[in-house]
Design a protein around this motif. Sequence first.
Motif, PDB file in Angstrom:
ATOM      1  N   PHE A 154      38.320 -18.236  52.168  1.00 44.77           N
ATOM      2  CA  PHE A 154      36.969 -17.688  52.268  1.00 44.77           C
ATOM      3  C   PHE A 154      35.943 -18.590  51.590  1.00 44.77           C
ATOM      4  CE2 PHE A 154      39.622 -14.182  53.349  1.00 44.77           C
ATOM      5  CZ  PHE A 154      38.894 -13.478  54.289  1.00 44.77           C
ATOM      6  N   CYS A 155      36.395 -19.418  50.656  1.00 46.47           N
ATOM      7  CA  CYS A 155      35.486 -20.355  49.995  1.00 46.47           C
ATOM      8  C   CYS A 155      35.039 -21.462  50.943  1.00 46.47           C
ATOM      9  CB  CYS A 155      36.155 -20.970  48.775  1.00 46.47           C
ATOM     10  SG  CYS A 155      36.562 -19.771  47.486  1.00 46.47           S
ATOM     11  N   PHE A 156      35.824 -21.703  52.000  1.00 42.18           N
ATOM     12  CA  PHE A 156      35.509 -22.786  52.922  1.00 42.18           C
ATOM     13  C   PHE A 156      34.705 -22.319  54.138  1.00 42.18           C
ATOM     14  CE2 PHE A 156      38.908 -24.512  50.383  1.00 42.18           C
ATOM     15  CZ  PHE A 156      38.584 -25.848  50.265  1.00 42.18           C
ATOM     16  N   ILE A 157      34.592 -21.018  54.353  1.00 44.48           N
ATOM     17  CA  ILE A 157      33.833 -20.507  55.504  1.00 44.48           C
ATOM     18  C   ILE A 157      32.391 -21.015  55.516  1.00 44.48           C
ATOM     19  CG2 ILE A 157      32.810 -18.398  56.478  1.00 44.48           C
ATOM     20  CD1 ILE A 157      35.504 -17.016  56.071  1.00 44.48           C
ATOM     21  N   PRO A 158      31.642 -20.948  54.393  1.00 40.15           N
ATOM     22  CA  PRO A 158      30.248 -21.427  54.439  1.00 40.15           C
ATOM     23  C   PRO A 158      30.125 -22.903  54.791  1.00 40.15           C
ATOM     24  CG  PRO A 158      30.642 -20.103  52.470  1.00 40.15           C
ATOM     25  CD  PRO A 158      31.976 -20.369  53.073  1.00 40.15           C
ATOM     26  N   LEU A 163      28.200 -26.697  58.910  1.00 34.30           N
ATOM     27  CA  LEU A 163      28.502 -27.813  59.803  1.00 34.30           C
ATOM     28  C   LEU A 163      28.203 -27.448  61.252  1.00 34.30           C
ATOM     29  CD1 LEU A 163      31.863 -29.192  58.315  1.00 34.30           C
ATOM     30  CD2 LEU A 163      29.644 -30.348  58.325  1.00 34.30           C
ATOM     31  N   SER A 164      28.472 -26.198  61.617  1.00 31.94           N
ATOM     32  CA  SER A 164      28.245 -25.773  63.003  1.00 31.94           C
ATOM     33  C   SER A 164      26.762 -25.679  63.342  1.00 31.94           C
ATOM     34  CB  SER A 164      28.930 -24.425  63.265  1.00 31.94           C
ATOM     35  OG  SER A 164      28.295 -23.382  62.549  1.00 31.94           O
ATOM     36  N   VAL A 165      25.920 -25.375  62.347  1.00 31.27           N
ATOM     37  CA  VAL A 165      24.468 -25.299  62.585  1.00 31.27           C
ATOM     38  C   VAL A 165      23.945 -26.642  63.072  1.00 31.27           C
ATOM     39  CG1 VAL A 165      22.211 -25.002  61.491  1.00 31.27           C
ATOM     40  CG2 VAL A 165      24.087 -23.444  60.918  1.00 31.27           C
ATOM     41  N   PHE A 166      24.473 -27.715  62.475  1.00 29.10           N
ATOM     42  CA  PHE A 166      23.986 -29.056  62.792  1.00 29.10           C
ATOM     43  C   PHE A 166      25.029 -29.870  63.568  1.00 29.10           C
ATOM     44  CE2 PHE A 166      21.972 -27.757  58.759  1.00 29.10           C
ATOM     45  CZ  PHE A 166      20.643 -27.776  59.167  1.00 29.10           C
ATOM     46  N   LYS A 184      40.107 -28.541  62.989  1.00 28.21           N
ATOM     47  CA  LYS A 184      40.866 -27.410  63.526  1.00 28.21           C
ATOM     48  C   LYS A 184      40.830 -26.246  62.549  1.00 28.21           C
ATOM     49  CE  LYS A 184      43.471 -25.143  66.355  1.00 28.21           C
ATOM     50  NZ  LYS A 184      42.883 -24.612  67.612  1.00 28.21           N
ATOM     51  N   TYR A 185      40.926 -26.543  61.282  1.00 29.96           N
ATOM     52  CA  TYR A 185      40.825 -25.521  60.233  1.00 29.96           C
ATOM     53  C   TYR A 185      39.483 -24.799  60.344  1.00 29.96           C
ATOM     54  CZ  TYR A 185      40.631 -23.714  55.372  1.00 29.96           C
ATOM     55  OH  TYR A 185      40.523 -22.928  54.245  1.00 29.96           O
ATOM     56  N   GLY A 186      38.422 -25.561  60.543  1.00 30.50           N
ATOM     57  CA  GLY A 186      37.102 -24.959  60.706  1.00 30.50           C
ATOM     58  C   GLY A 186      37.031 -24.047  61.917  1.00 30.50           C
ATOM     59  N   GLU A 187      37.646 -24.463  63.014  1.00 27.91           N
ATOM     60  CA  GLU A 187      37.670 -23.631  64.216  1.00 27.91           C
ATOM     61  C   GLU A 187      38.385 -22.313  63.935  1.00 27.91           C
ATOM     62  OE1 GLU A 187      39.473 -25.851  67.343  1.00 27.91           O
ATOM     63  OE2 GLU A 187      37.951 -27.443  67.308  1.00 27.91           O
ATOM     64  N   ASN A 188      39.495 -22.395  63.218  1.00 25.90           N
ATOM     65  CA  ASN A 188      40.256 -21.181  62.892  1.00 25.90           C
ATOM     66  C   ASN A 188      39.427 -20.219  62.040  1.00 25.90           C
ATOM     67  OD1 ASN A 188      42.532 -22.133  64.258  1.00 25.90           O
ATOM     68  ND2 ASN A 188      43.387 -23.091  62.435  1.00 25.90           N
ATOM     69  N   LEU A 190      36.065 -20.088  61.779  1.00 28.06           N
ATOM     70  CA  LEU A 190      34.889 -19.588  62.486  1.00 28.06           C
ATOM     71  C   LEU A 190      35.243 -18.564  63.563  1.00 28.06           C
ATOM     72  CD1 LEU A 190      32.712 -22.822  62.838  1.00 28.06           C
ATOM     73  CD2 LEU A 190      32.451 -20.945  61.208  1.00 28.06           C
ATOM     74  N   GLN A 191      36.509 -18.532  63.971  1.00 28.76           N
ATOM     75  CA  GLN A 191      36.952 -17.531  64.946  1.00 28.76           C
ATOM     76  C   GLN A 191      37.166 -16.162  64.309  1.00 28.76           C
ATOM     77  OE1 GLN A 191      40.422 -19.214  66.798  1.00 28.76           O
ATOM     78  NE2 GLN A 191      39.254 -20.663  68.039  1.00 28.76           N
ATOM     79  N   LEU A 192      37.232 -16.124  62.980  1.00 25.86           N
ATOM     80  CA  LEU A 192      37.396 -14.841  62.295  1.00 25.86           C
ATOM     81  C   LEU A 192      36.112 -14.019  62.419  1.00 25.86           C
ATOM     82  CD1 LEU A 192      39.024 -16.175  58.993  1.00 25.86           C
ATOM     83  CD2 LEU A 192      40.206 -14.908  60.808  1.00 25.86           C
ATOM     84  N   PRO A 193      36.196 -12.762  62.822  1.00 28.15           N
ATOM     85  CA  PRO A 193      34.984 -11.924  62.927  1.00 28.15           C
ATOM     86  C   PRO A 193      34.185 -11.876  61.625  1.00 28.15           C
ATOM     87  CG  PRO A 193      36.839 -10.832  63.975  1.00 28.15           C
ATOM     88  CD  PRO A 193      37.395 -12.043  63.279  1.00 28.15           C
ATOM     89  N   CYS A 194      34.867 -11.927  60.489  1.00 28.20           N
ATOM     90  CA  CYS A 194      34.175 -11.839  59.207  1.00 28.20           C
ATOM     91  C   CYS A 194      33.325 -13.062  58.904  1.00 28.20           C
ATOM     92  CB  CYS A 194      35.164 -11.595  58.076  1.00 28.20           C
ATOM     93  SG  CYS A 194      36.340 -12.950  57.831  1.00 28.20           S
ATOM     94  N   SER A 195      33.617 -14.185  59.559  1.00 28.06           N
ATOM     95  CA  SER A 195      32.804 -15.374  59.301  1.00 28.06           C
ATOM     96  C   SER A 195      31.408 -15.218  59.878  1.00 28.06           C
ATOM     97  CB  SER A 195      33.471 -16.631  59.878  1.00 28.06           C
ATOM     98  OG  SER A 195      33.408 -16.641  61.290  1.00 28.06           O
ATOM     99  N   LYS A 196      31.286 -14.418  60.933  1.00 29.89           N
ATOM    100  CA  LYS A 196      29.972 -14.121  61.499  1.00 29.89           C
ATOM    101  C   LYS A 196      29.336 -12.931  60.797  1.00 29.89           C
ATOM    102  CE  LYS A 196      27.537 -13.403  65.868  1.00 29.89           C
ATOM    103  NZ  LYS A 196      27.651 -13.315  67.351  1.00 29.89           N
ATOM    104  N   ALA A 197      30.149 -11.919  60.502  1.00 32.79           N
ATOM    105  CA  ALA A 197      29.633 -10.718  59.826  1.00 32.79           C
ATOM    106  C   ALA A 197      29.170 -11.038  58.405  1.00 32.79           C
ATOM    107  CB  ALA A 197      30.711  -9.640  59.785  1.00 32.79           C
ATOM    108  N   GLY A 198      29.663 -12.145  57.845  1.00 33.43           N
ATOM    109  CA  GLY A 198      29.338 -12.488  56.475  1.00 33.43           C
ATOM    110  C   GLY A 198      28.032 -13.241  56.290  1.00 33.43           C
ATOM    111  N   ARG A 199      27.254 -13.371  57.342  1.00 31.32           N
ATOM    112  CA  ARG A 199      25.950 -14.024  57.207  1.00 31.32           C
ATOM    113  C   ARG A 199      24.889 -13.230  57.959  1.00 31.32           C
ATOM    114  NH1 ARG A 199      28.997 -17.347  60.837  1.00 31.32           N
ATOM    115  NH2 ARG A 199      27.952 -17.882  62.782  1.00 31.32           N
ATOM    116  N   VAL A 200      23.646 -13.405  57.544  1.00 32.47           N
ATOM    117  CA  VAL A 200      22.553 -12.670  58.182  1.00 32.47           C
ATOM    118  C   VAL A 200      22.380 -13.169  59.609  1.00 32.47           C
ATOM    119  CG1 VAL A 200      21.349 -12.140  56.036  1.00 32.47           C
ATOM    120  CG2 VAL A 200      20.852 -14.281  57.215  1.00 32.47           C
TER     121      VAL A 200
END
Length: 239
Positions: A154-158, A163-166, A184-188, A190-200
């Motif tokens: 979870f520390c690496f999600i942000p 990186l995906s923004v830019f 590939k780790y980043g793809e895994n 970012l596919q978690l629903p919580c990675s999107k739910a965890g930001r505005v």
Amino acid sequence: MQKLKHTLVTFKLCPFCMRVLALMCYKNIKFEIKFIEMYCKPEWFVKISPLSRVPILMIGDDIVLFESDAIMEYIDEISPPQIMPSDPIQKALDRGKFEYASEIMKNMSIFVFSQDEEKFFKHKELLKTNFEQVEKWLDDKKYMNGEQISLVDFCFIPIFVNLSVFKPIIQQCELTKNFTRFNKYGENLLQLPCSKAGRVPDYELLVVEGVKKVNSYLYRSNPCFFKSLQQNNNLLQGK
């Protein structure tokens, strides 16, 4: 303890808040959220936050937890099953990686927001070194510790959210080129629903506006990218 009211105080663009939010969403923790502006901190916040920074987690009426790592470990412990390793050595290794992920975010913040060209390129190289280290840790694993997600992930999600923004710029300057396992780790993650739910919902727009506002080197050197983002945003808003 879980029945106590939880209130997370955060800043919309804070990556350390994002890691806590993502975890709380993943663990289905019921909580309220209060957003503050860091350039104009309310008096009540300054009084209760020992370091005057976010995130803090208010528990009930009397308890205030501060620092994202401490908050994450608390959330994990009150919401089984725990995803922090029980093995003392692995736990210590992961806590070190918590800090390493924080260092990456600090380097990324300078890379994105710095107005100075020299700092931009210096931190680009630092980030490559950071990504190479993460690549070594990953080996061929899906997540940092294997096939199952751990608290450290979870520390690496942000990092990957930003990186995906830019993404077009990142590809253009070859920041993550040849880091196959890292990507590939980043793809895994970012596919978690919580990675999107965890930001505005407007996180990407707010980041881009921040880069534009400070007239960073990243902004000045990629005018077409930012112009297209603005045009897309205007279309979404019906302008």
